[in-house]
Design an enzyme around this catalytic site. Structure first.
Site, PDB file in Angstrom:
ATOM      1  N   PHE A   1       0.855  -1.186   0.000  1.00 55.20           N
ATOM      2  CA  PHE A   1       0.000   0.000   0.000  1.00 55.20           C
ATOM      3  C   PHE A   1       0.892   1.238   0.000  1.00 55.20           C
ATOM      4  O   PHE A   1       1.803   1.346   0.826  1.00 55.20           O
ATOM      5  CB  PHE A   1      -0.899  -0.035   1.246  1.00 55.20           C
ATOM      6  CG  PHE A   1      -1.854   1.114   1.355  1.00 55.20           C
ATOM      7  CD1 PHE A   1      -2.805   1.357   0.366  1.00 55.20           C
ATOM      8  CD2 PHE A   1      -1.831   1.950   2.470  1.00 55.20           C
ATOM      9  CE1 PHE A   1      -3.701   2.414   0.478  1.00 55.20           C
ATOM     10  CE2 PHE A   1      -2.734   3.007   2.589  1.00 55.20           C
ATOM     11  CZ  PHE A   1      -3.670   3.239   1.591  1.00 55.20           C
TER      12      PHE A   1
ATOM     13  N   GLY B   1       2.675  12.125   5.922  1.00 54.83           N
ATOM     14  CA  GLY B   1       2.751  10.951   6.772  1.00 54.83           C
ATOM     15  C   GLY B   1       1.494  10.937   7.594  1.00 54.83           C
ATOM     16  O   GLY B   1       0.411  10.587   7.118  1.00 54.83           O
TER      17      GLY B   1
ATOM     18  N   GLN C   1      10.230 -11.369  44.273  1.00 57.02           N
ATOM     19  CA  GLN C   1       8.938 -10.709  44.056  1.00 57.02           C
ATOM     20  C   GLN C   1       9.031  -9.586  43.022  1.00 57.02           C
ATOM     21  O   GLN C   1       8.101  -9.354  42.248  1.00 57.02           O
ATOM     22  CB  GLN C   1       8.415 -10.165  45.379  1.00 57.02           C
ATOM     23  CG  GLN C   1       6.913 -10.101  45.417  1.00 57.02           C
ATOM     24  CD  GLN C   1       6.398  -9.725  46.783  1.00 57.02           C
ATOM     25  OE1 GLN C   1       6.878  -8.799  47.413  1.00 57.02           O
ATOM     26  NE2 GLN C   1       5.407 -10.476  47.245  1.00 57.02           N
TER      27      GLN C   1
ATOM     28  N   GLN D   1      14.740  -5.950  30.391  1.00 61.66           N
ATOM     29  CA  GLN D   1      15.141  -5.586  31.753  1.00 61.66           C
ATOM     30  C   GLN D   1      15.279  -6.826  32.642  1.00 61.66           C
ATOM     31  O   GLN D   1      16.253  -6.989  33.357  1.00 61.66           O
ATOM     32  CB  GLN D   1      14.107  -4.612  32.353  1.00 61.66           C
ATOM     33  CG  GLN D   1      14.509  -4.039  33.690  1.00 61.66           C
ATOM     34  CD  GLN D   1      15.702  -3.100  33.564  1.00 61.66           C
ATOM     35  OE1 GLN D   1      15.947  -2.514  32.508  1.00 61.66           O
ATOM     36  NE2 GLN D   1      16.483  -2.983  34.625  1.00 61.66           N
TER      37      GLN D   1
ATOM     38  N   GLU E   1       1.302   3.094  10.306  1.00 58.71           N
ATOM     39  CA  GLU E   1      -0.156   3.076  10.124  1.00 58.71           C
ATOM     40  C   GLU E   1      -0.855   4.032  11.085  1.00 58.71           C
ATOM     41  O   GLU E   1      -1.866   3.710  11.684  1.00 58.71           O
ATOM     42  CB  GLU E   1      -0.691   1.637  10.246  1.00 58.71           C
ATOM     43  CG  GLU E   1      -0.167   0.789   9.094  1.00 58.71           C
ATOM     44  CD  GLU E   1      -0.883  -0.518   8.913  1.00 58.71           C
ATOM     45  OE1 GLU E   1      -2.114  -0.545   9.160  1.00 58.71           O
ATOM     46  OE2 GLU E   1      -0.226  -1.484   8.516  1.00 58.71           O
ATOM     47  N   GLY E   2      -0.274   5.214  11.200  1.00 64.07           N
ATOM     48  CA  GLY E   2      -0.817   6.231  12.099  1.00 64.07           C
ATOM     49  C   GLY E   2      -0.116   6.152  13.441  1.00 64.07           C
ATOM     50  O   GLY E   2      -0.252   5.165  14.157  1.00 64.07           O
ATOM     51  N   THR E   3       0.685   7.186  13.782  1.00 67.11           N
ATOM     52  CA  THR E   3       1.396   7.147  15.065  1.00 67.11           C
ATOM     53  C   THR E   3       0.359   7.055  16.186  1.00 67.11           C
ATOM     54  O   THR E   3      -0.821   7.374  16.001  1.00 67.11           O
ATOM     55  CB  THR E   3       2.226   8.426  15.286  1.00 67.11           C
ATOM     56  OG1 THR E   3       1.309   9.529  15.354  1.00 67.11           O
ATOM     57  CG2 THR E   3       3.213   8.645  14.148  1.00 67.11           C
TER      58      THR E   3
END
Lengths: 397, 385, 261
Positions: free
Chosen positions: B122, B130, B278, B336, B363-365
Site C-alpha cells: 500500500f 505521513g 517478588q 530488563q 499506520e498512524g502514530t
C-alpha cells in the site's frame, strides 16, 4: 496363544503398564488388563514381580515346512569393487560360531564380477563353502539380480540360517529374498544366539531408538534370516591353511532387466563414511555455531578420526547431513566417541550408544548425555576443546 | 484466557504457530542481521493458505474475516515482527481492492493474492505526507485511456517485493483531500521503479523502499472506485488494518514474555532462580496482564468489525494504541528482566524491543490514534446533546 | 500419474523418555505422528503430481485411530486415502504387513509408482518397502535421494549408498523408499485441513482385500518377539570434576591407558 493376567495374583502395582513397549496394558478395576494392542512380546511377563502374567494356549503351528530339511549357516559376502567388505569378515566370524554350535557348515554367497580370485579369502576367514556367482551382469548392485541369485540358491540348498550385513545393500535386497521365501527376517541385529534344541536363532536388536532390546525368533520358518549391524561382531581371523570348496554358480537372467545402474558416484574426502571410523568427534547445538566447528575438525585430525554431528547441528546447517548420527542419521559404533556440546536427546543417543568408550563434554551436569558417557567432562565445550586438542597434540608428538 | 475460538480459528492459530516455530524462529536472527526478505517463509505461508484467510471464497480465499487474519498475525508476530509486517502489509495493500474494487478488479487481482503468488503493498506515505495524509504530492493525470503517475512514495513496506501496489495519488489538486484517488499499479510497469532498501532499526526482515513514478502510465481501469475517493479508500483501509497492528503488538509482547520467563526460571542469582524474587514476579504479572488486556481489546475490535458494524474507527484506533504501547513496554521489560543477556543478540528479546518500536509509529502514530479516539468521543458527546 | 504413498502412524520416539531408574519407556503423553521418513515420501508424491498431474493416494495399515495419520496427509494435499484395518491384521511383522499392504494396493487399480519412507522410526527395520515390492512383483529401489526424471514408463533416480550414490534407471511401476535429502516436506494447508476435517476415511478389511487369513497378523508372521528387555547398562560411568585442565588431563590419561589414542 495369548498373554493373560492372573487376576487373583495381580496386585495392581502397574509395573507392567509402564513396562509394556506397546502401551497395550491398562488398569481396569484395580487390575492389569491386556488390550488388543498386545503383540505377545512378553515384556510384562518379565516385568511382573508377582508372576501374575502368563502366556496361555498352544503355539499356533504353521508347520508348512519340514524344518529339519534346512541345514547350514550362510552369510552373504558383500564386496565392493572386488574388495571384501569388513562387515563380511564379521559375519564370517559370527557365522563360524553358529555353524560350530550346530555342527554344520558355514557357506558364503559371493556375488559380483571378476571376484573369483577373492573367493579363497572367504575360506581363509572361516567359510567351508563359497557359492560364487561371478558374472558381468552382476557387476553393479541390483536388487533384482542379487535377490534372484540368493533366492535360487537358498531354495535349492535350504540353509537353516542366512546372515547379511545391515548395510545399504544388505538392507535393500535381503528383504526381497525373505519375502520370496516366506520366512522371517530380523533387521539390524546386535546379538545372535542359537537354541541347541530347536535350532531357533535368537536374534536380538534394538528397538524404539535403542531404548529397549527385543529378541526375535522365527520358530516355524526356515531359513532364519537376519541382517547384522556393522562393527558389533568380531571379525573372523585369517587362516590361510583352511580349506574349503568353491562352487561356481551360473547366473541366468530370468525375466526382464527392470532396473540398472547407469552410473556410480563415490563421494570421498569431505563425506568420510563415519560408520567406518574408529574415532568420532561429534558436535551438537552446544557448539554455538558453524564458526566453532573447526575445533571438532582439529581434534578429529589430531586423533585421526571423523567429525559427526547431531540432528540439531545439521538442521542449523552447520555440517552436511551425511555427518548426522542418530535415529534419522547414521548408526555408528566407533571405539571412541567424543560428544561435544551434545545434550543427549534420545534420537541422537540411539545412533551412538554402542560406541566402546564415550566421552561427553557439556556444561550442564544434568545433561542426559552423561548417563551414557564413560567419562564426563563438565564444562564449556569451547573452553574444553582447545585444552584437549593441545593435550592430545602433546602425547601424539 | 479462553476466547472461545471456533474450530476453524483454532486451526488457523495452530498452523500459523507451526510456521512460526518451525520456519521463522530458526532464521529470525539471521534475517534481522542480514536485512533479508523472508522469501522462503512467505512461500511456506502461501502454501499453507495463510494469504487467503480474509479473502472471499469466490476469489480463491477462505472467506474468513479480520479476526482470523489477526489470529494469524499475532502468532507470526510472536516469532518475528519483520515477517509479520511483510504479511500484514500484504493485507493492507489488498484492502483497497477488497473494500472498494470493482468485481473485474477483484477477479483479476484477488485470486493471485489469496494463493500467495502475488504480494501486495500500500502506497500512501510521502516525504511531506505521513500523519498528515493530505500532503500527498504524487499526481495522476488522465490522458486518453491511461493515467500518468508522477511522484515518489516513501517507506513503503513490501516495496520491491510486491507485484501489486495500491497507490494514492492526486487527480485534482484544487479539491485538496477530495482530489485524491487510489490506483492499482503492477510491478514492471514502465516508469515505475524502486528506491534503495531502507536500513532500519527493527523489522529488518521486511522490505521498505521508495516507489518512484516517472511518467508511469497505467490503464484507466486501474482506478479504484471513483476519482476523488482516494482518501476515503485510504481511511477505510487503515480502519481495517489498524487493529491488525494491535495484533502485532499482542504477539510481540507474548513472544517476549515467553522468552523471558523461560530465561528467568533458569537464571540463578543469590542462590535461587530470579523468578523467586517478588520484584521479578510483579513485573511478569504486569506484563502478562497488560498483554491479555491488549489481546481482549484487539479481539473485541475485530469481532465488532466482523459483525458488520459501520463505524469502527475508534475501536480499531484504541486496539492499535493500547496493544502497541503494551508491545513496546512489555518487550522493554523483558529485556530488563533478562538483564545483560537480554541486551545481547544471543537472545531474541533485544530484537523484539527494536522491532516493537515501529508499531507505535506506522499506520498512524499513536499520537494520531489518540486524536482519532478523542475526536470520535467529542463527536459522540456533541450528538448526545 | 497415479502415485501411492505408504505411511505408518508411529509414536513420536523423539518424545519418548526413559525412566532411568526402571529403564523402561515413559509413554504417557507421547503423541502419535506420521513416521517422519514417510513425510518425505508424501512430499515427493505431491511434487510429482504437481509436475505430471494425476493423483496421490495414501495407504496405511493400522488400528482405526490410524485414520488420523491419513487425515494429516490430506491436509498436506493428498487426494485419496485408504485405511487397511482389521483385527486380523494385529501383531503383524514385516512380512505379514507387506502382504497386507500388497493386497490392499492390488485392490486400488493401476498405479505408476509406490513411494515409502526408508524406514519407520519405531521399528527401524526398513523391510516393509522391499518386501511389499516383491509381493507386488514390481522393481524396488531403496534410499532414493533424488528423482532425476520420469518419462515413457521409466524413471531415473539417485540411490544413496554407504560411500556415495548410484544413478539407477528403472521401469515403472516401481516401489521406491526415500531418504531425508530428497526434499523438505511442506506444512499442511488450511484448505487441506478443512477438507481433512470432514473426510470419511475409506476402510478396507481382510475380506475387502481378498487376503488369505493364514498370512495375516500374528498368525501369518514368521517372526515372533520372545523377549523385550532394557539394554544392559553401560559399565563404568565417571563424571569428572575439577578445573577444565584437570578434567581433560584425567580423560587423556584414561584414554591413553586403554590405548584408544
Amino acid at each position: 496363544m495369548s498373554v493373560q493376567v492372573i487376576s487373583n495374583t495381580c496386585t495392581g502395582c502397574e509395573t507392567c503398564v509402564s513396562a509394556c513397549p506397546f502401551g497395550a496394558i491398562e488398569m481396569r478395576g484395580g487390575k492389569a488388563f491386556i488390550t488388543e494392542s498386545c503383540t505377545l512380546c512378553g515384556a510384562c511377563i518379565e516385568a511382573c514381580e508377582f508372576k501374575a502374567i502368563e502366556r496361555t494356549g498352544e503355539e499356533a503351528v504353521a508347520a508348512a515346512k519340514d524344518l529339519s530339511a534346512f541345514k547350514g549357516v550362510w552369510v552373504f559376502a558383500e564386496q565392493h569393487k572386488g574388495g571384501i567388505s569388513s562387515v563380511t569378515l564379521e559375519l564370517l566370524g559370527e557365522g563360524r560360531k553358529l555353524a560350530d554350535k550346530r555342527q554344520t557348515k558355514l557357506s558364503a554367497v559371493f556375488i559380483g564380477q571378476d571376484i573369483k580370485n577373492r573367493a579363497k579369502d572367504l575360506i581363509a576367514h572361516g567359510a567351508d563353502v563359497v557359492y560364487l556367482a561371478d558374472d558381468p551382469a552382476l557387476k553393479d548392485f541390483n536388487d533384482d539380480s542379487y535377490s534372484a541369485v540368493l533366492t535360487t540358491l537358498a531354495t535349492l540348498h535350504k540353509p537353516e540360517i542366512i546372515l547379511a550385513g545391515a548395510t545399504a545393500i544388505g538392507r535393500s535386497f535381503i528383504p526381497k529374498v525373505a519375502a520370496k521365501l516366506y520366512t522371517g527376517l530380523t533387521a539390524d541385529c546386535t546379538v545372535l544366539d542359537i537354541d541347541p534344541e530347536t535350532g531357533n536363532l535368537h536374534q536380538t536388536r534394538p528397538a524404539f531408538g535403542g531404548n529397549i532390546m527385543a529378541t526375535i525368533v522365527s520358530p516355524n520358518h526356515r531359513p532364519q534370516m537376519a541382517t547384522v549391524r556393522h562393527k558389533v561382531m568380531k571379525p573372523a581371523p585369517r587362516n590361510d591353511a583352511r580349506t574349503g570348496e568353491i562352487i561356481e554358480v551360473k547366473f541366468t537372467q530370468t525375466g526382464d532387466v527392470r532396473t540398472k545402474v547407469i552410473k556410480t558416484v563415490e563421494e570421498l574426502g569431505e563425506t568420510v563414511n563415519i560408520c567406518e571410523a574408529n574415532i568420532i568427534v561429534a558436535g551438537g547445538r552446544g557448539m554455538g555455531g558453524v564458526k566453532n566447528f573447526h575445533l571438532l575438525e582439529e581434534l578429529a585430525k589430531v586423533l585421526g578420526g571423523a567429525v559427526a554431528a547431531t540432528r540439531g547441528a545439521v538442521d542449523e546447517g552447520w555440517i552436511p547431513y551425511s555427518h548426522q548420527v542418530g535415529q534419522t542419521g547414521k548408526t555408528v559404533c566407533p571405539k571412541l566417541y567424543i560428544a561435544c556440546g551434545i545434550s543427549g536427546a534420545i534420537q541422537h543417543v540411539a545412533g551412538m550408544q554402542s560406541s566402546d568408550v564415550i566421552v561427553a563434554i557439556n556444561k550442564d551436569p544434568d545433561a542426559p548425555i552423561f548417563s551414557v558417557a564413560t567419562y564426563g567432562i563438565v564444562g564449556d565445550v569451547l573452553e574444553v576443546l582447545p585444552v584437549m586438542i593441545k593435550k592430545f597434540k602433546e602425547i601424539r608428538g | 484466557m479462553d476466547y472461545l475460538l471456533t474450530e476453524d480459528q483454532i486451526m488457523i492459530r495452530d498452523l500459523a504457530r507451526q510456521i512460526a516455530v518451525e520456519k521463522i524462529v530458526p532464521v529470525r536472527a539471521e534475517l534481522d542481521e542480514q536485512n533479508k526478505f523472508p522469501t522462503d517463509i512467505m512461500k511456506a505461508m502461501a502454501q499453507a493458505d495463510l494469504f487467503g484467510i480474509y479473502i472471499p471464497e469466490e476469489y480463491g480465499g477462505l472467506g474468513k474475516k479480520s479476526f482470523e487474519l489477526y489470529i494469524a498475525i499475532e502468532e507470526i508476530s510472536k516469532a518475528c515482527l519483520g515477517v509479520s509486517t511483510s504479511y500484514a502489509a500484504n493485507a493492507l495493500g489488498t484492502y483497497p481492492i477488497l473494500l472498494h474494487g470493482s468485481d473485474a478488479q477483484k477477479k483479476k487481482y484477488l485470486p493471485n493474492i489469496a494463493s500467495g503468488k502475488h504480494l501486495a503493498a500500500f502506497g500512501l506515505t510521502e516525504a511531506n505526507a505521513g500523519s498528515d495524509a493530505s500532503g500527498v504530492q504524487t499526481t495522476a493525470k488522465l490522458e486518453g485511456n491511461e493515467y500518468v503517475l508522477n511522484g515518489t512514495k516513501q517507506w513503503i513496506t513490501n516495496g520491491g517485493e510486491a507485484q501489486i501496489y495500491t497507490v494514492i495519488a492526486i487527480t485534482d489538486k484544487s479539491k485538496g483531500a477530495r482530489g485524491a484517488s487510489c490506483f492499482i499499479v503492477e510491478k514492471g510497469t514502465p516508469g515505475f521503479t524502486f528506491g534503495k532498501k531502507e536500513n532500519k532499526m527493527g523489522i529488518r526482515a521486511s522490505s521498505t523502499t521508495e516507489l518512484i513514478f516517472n511518467n508511469c502510465r497505467i490503464p484507466k481501469e486501474n482506478l479504484i472506485a471513483r476519482e476523488g475517493m482516494g482518501f476515503i479508500v485510504a481511511m477505510k483501509t487503515l480502519d481495517c488494518s489498524r487493529a491488525g497492528v494491535g495484533a502485532q503488538g499482542v504477539g510481540v509482547a507474548q513472544g517476549a514474555i515467553d522468552e523471558c520467563i523461560k530465561f528467568a526460571k533458569g537464571r540463578v542469582q543469590f542462590g535461587q532462580p530470579i523468578t523467586s524474587f517478588q520484584a521479578i514476579q510483579h513485573m511478569l504479572a504486569d506484563m502478562q496482564t497488560q498483554t491479555e488486556a491488549a489481546r481482549a481489546l484487539v479481539y473485541s475490535a475485530a469481532r465488532m468489525m466482523d459483525s458488520g458494524a459501520k463505524d469502527f474507527s475508534r475501536a480499531s484506533a484504541m486496539a492499535k494504541l493500547f496493544a502497541t504501547d503494551t508491545g513496546m513496554k512489555v518487550t522493554t521489560d523483558a529485556v530488563q528482566i533478562m538483564g545483560g543477556s537480554g541486551y545481547m543478540k544471543e537472545y531474541p528479546v533485544e530484537k523484539m524491543m527494536r522491532d516493537a518500536k515501529i508499531l507505535q509509529i506506522y499506520e498512524g502514530t499513536n499520537q494520531i490514534q489518540r486524536n482519532v479516539i478523542a475526536l470520535d468521543m467529542i463527536k459522540e458527546a456533541s450528538r448526545q446533546k | 500419474m497415479n502415485i501411492i504413498v505408504l505411511v505408518k502412524q508411529v509414536p513420536d520416539t523423539s518424545e519418548v523418555k526413559i525412566n532411568r531408574e526402571t529403564n523402561t519407556l515413559i509413554r504417557d503423553g507421547v503423541p502419535s505422528i506420521i513416521n517422519p521418513f514417510d513425510m518425505f515420501a508424501i512430499e515427493e508424491a505431491l511434487r510429482l503430481r504437481e509436475q505430471h498431474g494425476g493423483k496421490v493416494t495414501a495407504v496405511t495399515m493400522g488400528p482405526p485411530q490410524a485414520a488420523d495419520a491419513l487425515k494429516e496427509t490430506v491436509a498436506m494435499g493428498v487426494d485419496e486415502v485408504v485405511l487397511l484395518s482389521d483385527r486380523a491384521f494385529a501383531g503383524a511383522d514385516t512380512w505379514a504387513t507387506s502382504y497386507t499392504l500388497a493386497q490392499g494396493i492390488k485392490k486400488l487399480g493401476a498405479y505408476d509408482l509406490v513411494i515409502a519412507g526408508k524406514q519407520a522410526i519405531d521399528g527401524d527395520t526398513a523391510q516393509v518397502g522391499p518386501e511389499t515390492a516383491d509381493m507386488l512383483g514390481i522393481p524396488f529401489i531403496a534410499y532414493i535421494k533424488k528423482i532425476e526424471a520420469i518419462a515413457g514408463g521409466k524413471m531415473t533416480v539417485e540411490r544413496m549408498m554407504d560411500d556415495g550414490y548410484d544413478v539407477v534407471e528403472s521401469s515403472l511401476p516401481a516401489l521406491i523408499t526415500v531418504v531425508k535429502e530428497i526434499n523438505q516436506p511442506r506444512l499442511p494447508s488450511l484448505k487441506g485441513k478443512m477438507k481433512a476435517k470432514n473426510l470419511k476415511v475409506t476402510t478396507l478389511t481382510a475380506k475387502d482385500i481378498n487376503a488369505d487369513e493364514n498370512l495375516l497378523g500374528l498368525k501369518g508372521s514368521p517372526t515372533k518377539v520372545v523377549r523385550i528387555f532394557p539394554p544392559a547398562p553401560r559399565g563404568q560411568r565417571e563424571i569428572l570434576s575439577g578445573t577444565i585442565e584437570q578434567q581433560v588431563d584425567q580423560v587423556v590419561k584414561k584414554l591413553k591407558e586403554q590405548s584408544l589414542v
